[in-house]
Design a protein around this motif. Structure first.
Motif: not given
Length: 92
Positions: A8-36
């Protein structure tokens, strides 16, 4: 957990909101243009970090997407697992 942070590209001390933000972005990108496969890795990384954050007391539910994808989708193959988890959570 380290692998999940790398995916997800987050640091060990990242806030949960940052984890969710990265997850949403990466999930959407891979849904549209990536692989299962990559989308599945992103989803599993989110699950692993969610569990870790809950255990550490750093989890904030108001910043979460739950166990669904960012647009409310459940990645294929997770329906049965989620039903099992929900039934276990409902048991007294």
């Amino acid at each position: 957990v380290q692998e999940a942070q790398m995916i997800l590209g987050v640091k060990p001390d990242a806030q949960w909101g940052e984890v969710v933000k990265r997850y949403k972005h990466m999930f959407d990108v891979n849904e549209k243009h990536g692989s299962f496969y990559l989308q599945s890795k992103v989803y599993r990384a989110h699950e692993a970090l969610e569990q870790e954050y809950k255990e550490d007391g750093r989890y904030t539910p108001e910043e979460t997407t739950g166990t669904e994808g960012p647009a409310g989708q459940v990645p294929p193959g997770n329906d049965q697992q989620q039903q099992q988890q929900q039934s276990q959570e409902q048991k007294p």
